[in-house]
Design an enzyme around this catalytic site. Structure first.
Site, mmCIF file in Angstrom:
data_model
loop_
_atom_site.group_PDB
_atom_site.id
_atom_site.type_symbol
_atom_site.label_atom_id
_atom_site.label_comp_id
_atom_site.label_asym_id
_atom_site.label_seq_id
_atom_site.Cartn_x
_atom_site.Cartn_y
_atom_site.Cartn_z
ATOM 1 N N LYS A 143 -20.036 89.580 81.734
ATOM 2 C CA LYS A 143 -19.192 88.737 80.957
ATOM 3 C C LYS A 143 -19.910 87.295 81.219
ATOM 4 O O LYS A 143 -19.972 86.826 82.272
ATOM 5 C CB LYS A 143 -17.771 88.581 81.421
ATOM 6 C CG LYS A 143 -16.713 88.018 80.634
ATOM 7 C CD LYS A 143 -16.494 89.211 79.397
ATOM 8 C CE LYS A 143 -15.161 88.662 78.448
ATOM 9 N NZ LYS A 143 -15.018 89.599 77.517
ATOM 10 N N ARG A 194 -46.824 52.781 78.702
ATOM 11 C CA ARG A 194 -45.911 53.678 77.465
ATOM 12 C C ARG A 194 -44.532 53.680 78.086
ATOM 13 O O ARG A 194 -44.192 53.540 79.296
ATOM 14 C CB ARG A 194 -46.543 54.895 77.334
ATOM 15 C CG ARG A 194 -46.551 55.779 78.387
ATOM 16 C CD ARG A 194 -47.291 57.280 78.038
ATOM 17 N NE ARG A 194 -47.281 58.085 79.339
ATOM 18 C CZ ARG A 194 -47.188 59.471 78.915
ATOM 19 N NH1 ARG A 194 -47.877 59.877 77.945
ATOM 20 N NH2 ARG A 194 -47.383 60.086 80.362
ATOM 21 N N GLN A 211 -47.058 64.836 85.310
ATOM 22 C CA GLN A 211 -47.579 65.916 86.304
ATOM 23 C C GLN A 211 -47.356 65.279 87.675
ATOM 24 O O GLN A 211 -46.870 66.053 88.437
ATOM 25 C CB GLN A 211 -48.928 66.445 85.915
ATOM 26 C CG GLN A 211 -49.218 67.442 84.868
ATOM 27 C CD GLN A 211 -49.314 66.703 83.507
ATOM 28 O OE1 GLN A 211 -49.061 65.588 83.297
ATOM 29 N NE2 GLN A 211 -50.115 67.441 82.691
ATOM 30 N N THR A 245 -16.081 94.190 81.031
ATOM 31 C CA THR A 245 -16.344 92.741 81.043
ATOM 32 C C THR A 245 -15.097 91.960 81.179
ATOM 33 O O THR A 245 -15.027 91.034 81.668
ATOM 34 C CB THR A 245 -16.838 92.383 79.927
ATOM 35 O OG1 THR A 245 -16.644 92.623 78.809
ATOM 36 C CG2 THR A 245 -18.722 92.861 80.071
ATOM 37 N N HIS A 252 -41.048 61.715 73.550
ATOM 38 C CA HIS A 252 -41.971 60.573 73.009
ATOM 39 C C HIS A 252 -41.355 59.543 72.333
ATOM 40 O O HIS A 252 -40.202 59.668 71.398
ATOM 41 C CB HIS A 252 -42.958 61.134 72.149
ATOM 42 C CG HIS A 252 -43.685 61.964 72.557
ATOM 43 N ND1 HIS A 252 -44.540 61.935 73.581
ATOM 44 C CD2 HIS A 252 -43.879 63.522 72.462
ATOM 45 C CE1 HIS A 252 -45.428 63.035 74.049
ATOM 46 N NE2 HIS A 252 -44.900 63.947 73.333
#
Length: 328
Positions: free
Chosen positions: A32, A207, A256, A77, A284
């Site tokens: 469920k 940026r 990263q 369920t 972005h």
């Protein structure tokens, strides 16, 4: 969405005596999903709430429900849904992880033919309303937390997955953060990447950096662990490695590197965590080109950007302790 364990258990063979020779059931389960639950704890005038969605999935030893349509071993369920509410009534809901452990262990203790129980919990982000001088809070000074009034603060979602297997003494407990959207307007760069005939992107020396953090971690030890405090520690670690000092910030040469520093600090800070995984989609914001409009708006543009959600880069990594086996 049910998480995949970050540490995979040893493979096992499912019973296949009655299967055709050419085929075998290699995975299965049922349950469920999205059981919505609100729990209110009343201690005199002070009330506390936990609202969440719970999913319960079971794996049975037998395959007869699939192969012969025999439902004799199936815990419906709907019964699983009722179990969630009754266990919440009986034990309360201190944290998503502790409640998930209660539910998962219940299914194995109650039904001997259940081989594995997987419980997923997502907590709704309610916080107490802060009141200052009889008005809604406008500063962080001299405020009081309301006894029984709350505000929905969808900054991030706390979720967990618990998997308990009958013949595995080590239960899998995963905690996680999702939907944590962050943005900083400077101190993010991306330069000196592969430069070949396919490249059009210029070096980005400064940026906007924005992402929606998804982070999950698996424990090697949960004895006496405060799950709420641990979740807050990981969240704060994510934010500090992203933002840095409030006055000067922190430089990010790539998504990263920021991801790695965050995961490393989680493992350095929390010895109970065996492995941590993060996914960071790069949301972005592209600079709007005003050069064709110099007569209307002269000069360079460093104020107006175009948000672009799709397509987007996605960066992910999983960091584990090298001595992982010693924690199992």
């Amino acid at each position: 969405m049910f998480a995949t364990p970050l540490r995979q258990p040893s493979s096992r063979q499912l019973p296949s005596a009655t299967l055709p020779n050419l085929y075998e059931i290699t995975d299965k389960g049922y349950g469920k999903d999205a059981v919505k639950l609100m729990h209110v704890s009343r201690k005199g005038a002070l009330h506390s709430i936990q609202e969440c969605e719970v999913g319960t999935h079971l794996k049975l030893y037998s395959n007869k429900d699939f192969l012969q349509g025999d439902n004799l071993d199936i815990v419906a369920t709907d019964s699983q849904k009722n179990t969630v509410y009754l266990l919440a009534k009986k034990y309360g809901l201190e944290s998503p992880e502790k409640f998930a452990l209660i539910v998962a262990r219940h299914f194995l203790n109650k039904y001997s033919h259940v081989e594995e129980a997987h419980v997923h919990v997502e907590a709704y982000p309610w916080q107490r309303i802060r009141i200052e001088n009889g008005k809604s809070q406008r500063s962080n000074n001299n405020y009081q937390l309301h006894n029984h009034a709350f505000i929905f603060t969808p900054t991030a979602t706390h979720f967990c997955d618990v998997i308990v297997r009958r013949h595995d003494p080590k239960q899998t407990v995963i905690s996680g953060i999702k939907g944590l959207r962050v943005l900083k307007t400077t101190q993010s760069s991306f330069t000196n990447f592969v430069d070949d005939e396919y490249r059009t992107l210029a070096d980005q020396h400064d940026r906007i950096f924005s992402t929606v953090v998804e982070c999950s971690w698996e424990y090697s030890d949960i004895e006496n662990l405060n799950f709420i405090q641990t979740w807050e520690t990981v969240r704060d670690t994510v934010l500090s490695n992203f933002a840095g000092d409030p006055k000067v910030g922190i430089a990010s040469p790539s998504v990263q590197h920021t991801l790695y520093l965050t995961e490393k600090q989680v493992l350095d800070t929390l010895p109970q965590v065996a492995v941590v995984s993060m996914v960071l989609p790069n949301k972005h914001y592209f600079n709007f080109n005003t050069k064709p409009f110099q007569q209307l708006v002269p000069g360079d543009n460093d104020e107006v950007f175009i948000p672009v959600d799709k397509p987007h880069g996605t960066i992910y990594a999983q960091l584990s302790r090298k001595d992982l086996k010693s924690h199992l």
